[in-house]
Design a protein around this motif. Sequence first.
Motif, short mmCIF file in Angstrom:
data_model
loop_
_atom_site.label_atom_id
_atom_site.label_comp_id
_atom_site.label_asym_id
_atom_site.label_seq_id
_atom_site.Cartn_x
_atom_site.Cartn_y
_atom_site.Cartn_z
N ASN A 133 0.58 -1.34 0.01
CA ASN A 133 0.11 0.06 0.04
C ASN A 133 0.90 1.06 0.06
OD1 ASN A 133 -2.25 -1.63 0.09
ND2 ASN A 133 -2.80 -1.19 2.05
N LEU A 134 1.71 1.48 0.98
CA LEU A 134 2.69 2.47 0.96
C LEU A 134 3.54 3.02 -0.31
CD1 LEU A 134 3.69 5.02 2.83
CD2 LEU A 134 5.62 3.34 3.61
N PRO A 135 4.20 2.37 -1.20
CA PRO A 135 4.77 2.37 -2.23
C PRO A 135 3.66 2.97 -3.22
CG PRO A 135 5.52 0.25 -1.41
CD PRO A 135 4.22 0.62 -0.52
N PHE A 136 2.75 2.33 -3.17
CA PHE A 136 1.36 2.70 -4.14
C PHE A 136 1.05 4.02 -3.98
CE2 PHE A 136 0.65 -1.63 -5.95
CZ PHE A 136 0.67 -1.22 -7.42
N HIS A 137 1.03 4.53 -2.86
CA HIS A 137 0.46 5.69 -2.36
C HIS A 137 1.58 6.82 -2.80
CE1 HIS A 137 -1.61 4.30 1.58
NE2 HIS A 137 -2.25 3.71 0.48
N ILE A 138 2.66 6.60 -2.62
CA ILE A 138 3.86 7.57 -3.08
C ILE A 138 3.80 7.38 -4.74
CG2 ILE A 138 6.17 7.96 -2.99
CD1 ILE A 138 6.24 6.35 -0.27
N ILE A 139 3.66 6.25 -5.24
CA ILE A 139 3.62 6.39 -6.76
C ILE A 139 2.83 7.05 -7.38
CG2 ILE A 139 3.75 4.69 -8.70
CD1 ILE A 139 5.50 2.92 -7.04
N ASN A 140 1.46 6.68 -6.88
CA ASN A 140 0.29 7.39 -7.21
C ASN A 140 0.19 8.93 -7.23
OD1 ASN A 140 -0.87 4.87 -7.80
ND2 ASN A 140 -1.89 4.82 -5.90
N ALA A 141 0.72 9.48 -6.12
CA ALA A 141 0.95 10.76 -5.95
C ALA A 141 1.78 11.39 -6.90
CB ALA A 141 1.59 11.07 -4.40
N TYR A 142 2.98 10.78 -7.31
CA TYR A 142 3.86 11.20 -8.02
C TYR A 142 3.40 11.08 -9.51
CZ TYR A 142 8.46 11.90 -10.50
OH TYR A 142 9.65 12.48 -11.22
N TYR A 143 2.69 10.18 -9.90
CA TYR A 143 2.20 10.17 -11.25
C TYR A 143 1.11 11.38 -11.42
CZ TYR A 143 -0.95 8.59 -15.09
OH TYR A 143 -1.40 8.68 -16.36
N VAL A 144 0.29 11.93 -10.34
CA VAL A 144 -0.63 13.09 -10.52
C VAL A 144 0.25 14.32 -10.34
CG1 VAL A 144 -2.41 14.15 -9.17
CG2 VAL A 144 -2.49 11.70 -9.19
N TYR A 145 1.18 14.33 -9.50
CA TYR A 145 2.19 15.36 -9.31
C TYR A 145 2.83 16.09 -10.69
CZ TYR A 145 6.40 18.06 -8.10
OH TYR A 145 7.62 18.95 -7.97
N LYS A 146 3.33 15.02 -11.51
CA LYS A 146 3.70 15.09 -12.88
C LYS A 146 2.85 15.55 -13.92
CE LYS A 146 7.68 14.91 -13.40
NZ LYS A 146 8.74 16.07 -13.41
N LYS A 147 1.38 15.49 -13.47
CA LYS A 147 0.47 15.94 -14.16
C LYS A 147 0.34 15.13 -15.75
CE LYS A 147 0.19 20.77 -12.75
NZ LYS A 147 1.00 20.90 -11.45
N ASN A 148 0.36 13.88 -15.31
CA ASN A 148 0.10 12.92 -16.34
C ASN A 148 -1.16 12.97 -16.98
OD1 ASN A 148 2.94 11.80 -16.78
ND2 ASN A 148 2.71 11.06 -14.79
N PRO A 149 -1.44 12.14 -18.11
CA PRO A 149 -3.05 12.09 -18.42
C PRO A 149 -3.97 11.73 -17.28
CG PRO A 149 -1.53 11.06 -20.13
CD PRO A 149 -0.78 11.38 -18.94
N LEU A 150 -5.02 12.30 -17.49
CA LEU A 150 -6.26 12.16 -16.50
C LEU A 150 -5.85 12.19 -14.91
CD1 LEU A 150 -7.80 8.62 -17.90
CD2 LEU A 150 -8.80 11.11 -18.16
N SER A 151 -4.71 13.15 -14.54
CA SER A 151 -4.36 13.16 -13.43
C SER A 151 -5.30 13.83 -12.38
CB SER A 151 -3.00 13.73 -13.34
OG SER A 151 -2.97 15.06 -13.77
N LYS A 152 -6.18 14.64 -12.70
CA LYS A 152 -7.14 15.56 -12.26
C LYS A 152 -8.35 14.43 -11.63
CE LYS A 152 -6.72 20.23 -12.79
NZ LYS A 152 -7.13 21.52 -13.34
N THR A 153 -8.67 13.74 -12.67
CA THR A 153 -9.79 12.73 -12.46
C THR A 153 -9.23 11.63 -11.44
OG1 THR A 153 -10.49 12.83 -14.73
CG2 THR A 153 -11.36 11.13 -13.69
N PHE A 154 -7.97 11.17 -11.71
CA PHE A 154 -7.48 9.89 -10.69
C PHE A 154 -7.24 10.87 -9.26
CE2 PHE A 154 -5.14 8.30 -14.57
CZ PHE A 154 -6.26 7.38 -14.73
N ARG A 155 -6.98 11.91 -9.24
CA ARG A 155 -6.72 12.48 -7.80
C ARG A 155 -8.14 12.52 -7.14
NH1 ARG A 155 -5.54 18.82 -7.02
NH2 ARG A 155 -7.33 19.03 -7.90
N PHE A 156 -9.15 12.84 -7.93
CA PHE A 156 -10.43 12.86 -7.15
C PHE A 156 -10.87 11.61 -6.66
CE2 PHE A 156 -15.05 12.07 -7.86
CZ PHE A 156 -15.57 12.81 -6.82
#
Lengths: 345, 298
Positions: A133-156
């Motif tokens: 879980n913890l590595p996924f939390h960080i990786i997911n946040a990094y994906y959104v942080y780098k403003k990759n495709p659909l990052s706003k939807t994923f963030r929500f």
Amino acid sequence: MSRKEPKKGTDRSSLREKVKWGIYDLKCAFHNKVGVRLHGKKTSTMTKARVYEKLFLAAVLAFPLTIFCVFYIGVNINSIFLAFKEYDSATGKYFWSGFGNFKQFFEMMNSEAFMGYAWKNTFILFAVNLIINLPFHIINAYYVYKKNPLSKTFRFLLFLPSILSSVITVTMFKYFMVYGLPGIYKLFKLGEAPNLIYDPSTGFATIIGYSFWVNFGGSIILFLGLMNRIPPDILEAASLDGITPVKEFWHIILPLIFPTISIYIINLLAGFFAQQGSLYTFYGTDARNEFYTFGYYYYIQVLGEAGVPKYPVASAAGLLFTVVTVPVTLFARWGMNKLCPSVDY
Amino acid sequence: MTKSKVKNGKWGVFRIVMLLLLSVYSVTMIFLIAWVLLSSFKAKSDFNFYPLGFPKKFYFENYVNIFRELSVQVTVPGIGQRSIYFPELFLYSLLYSVGCTAVSIISKAMVAYAVAKYRFRLAPVLYTVNIIVMIVPIVGRLPSELQLMRAIGFYDNLLALCIMKGSFTGMDFMLLHATFCTVSWEYAEAAKIDGASHFTIMWSVMFPMVKQVILILALTNFITYWNDWNVNVTYMPSYPTAAYALYTFQNSNINSISMGGVPYVLCACTVVMLPILVLFYVFRDHFMGEVSFGGLKG
């Protein structure tokens, strides 16, 4: 209030003189603090403004400190006493029983069938939280942080489960598994759907799956907030040097957010014996032995009126858990600070 | 192939894998919420035959019926069993959430303000105590807490439970303390010259300066308490909240709790979820934007 000095040279060793001098000292202290004029002479160094400040502070702190003293200090001290007491159901009173509760708990650990499962499941839950879980939390946040495709939807969508009650997400998941999954099996002609939640061989794995799914976003806002706080100058300088996003993650982002990751890990350690894995939400008090964790066992022991006689044994168990958890947590904290000291940015 | 192309290739693969993974996650989340929502509009027979499809007819009356039919049984001393329906369940949810949030935030803000802005002997002690409380894990306080609550009449008492949230310790205290430290004391000095008392300075000058942080903390606290169903199981059985009612429904025999079957329970699920989603939508910028204070060092 007058403050007549007792006669000098009197014998201070007698109780009466001691009381007299004691009262005199108190009066002096009072006059010096409050600053009243006595016999036309100002004796205090404290100004009126300072007195008001003290009164304000006393008024502001009184309630929170009382609550803290009663419901934190008082409760914890009482918990220690309770571990050495026993409950008499006939009189409804507690009496001292020495180490009887500890002995009873150790006997239970050796004899009860669910204890073996509780150890195993508690470790599995901890490992899943830490390693998956913890590595996924960080990786997911990094994906959104780098403003990759659909990052706003994923963030929500990643944040959504953290604002919903566990009882809502469990209801959605459980009812789909019980009523929706058979529908899918029927639709695709896969035969009879397994009873994933209640089957002893699949129940705990399903709980782990649920835990992974519902915590997938985890602390996305926390980690995203941390990443957004990193000064852009650092990243721009690294970018000019030709750093790749993967290297940026490993060599800049991860070390800078590590202090918070370490707090996260320490919290996981601190909550080792308390983790339930939503067992109570899924099964109430009727979980099978195969699904038990320490947190679940502990929680169902003390619920309702029936739990009153079990308070002492539960307190003894809690005390033992604390004795194990505190040094481990403090050592982990020390180790983390050594491994990666916090960086101000 | 050049070295940089290989590196960019790795990043590209990572992005594609994450995009796929997050898409799968999002689809499952949306699918499940949609399934719950659609099923809540079904008739019982419709759901039993087609648990996955669209409703044959949208039964909006399900949402009216659950307010009349779904209830939680509580035992009231001296009266016996009593059924509590959704309006009362919501009332308890609201009282509990608002009461606990107000007491908790005001207490923490007052202590954080005093510790951050006044020099007195207890200030560093209180700050250190908070850190110790946060880092020393104490397991198994629950029996002792319950015993104490029963002894002083706080058990099964809504008001008392709100009062219990008045302790100053926790992460919220750290955040408020850090925020107050950044506010200039010159505003207070100016107010003092105008004759403002210490209390007026705190309440009318300093608290409004940190209202953004107080608002976000109040919102997160409100959501936490609204979602808290364990409180009824553990401390307050006679004042069931809406979240607790949902727990009771989903753990009961589906035929014993209502004539509407599963759709009624899913209706209840939607109704309990709705206020939080509305709150989240209204304050989405605060939730998604302002929660950047997570970087506080521990």
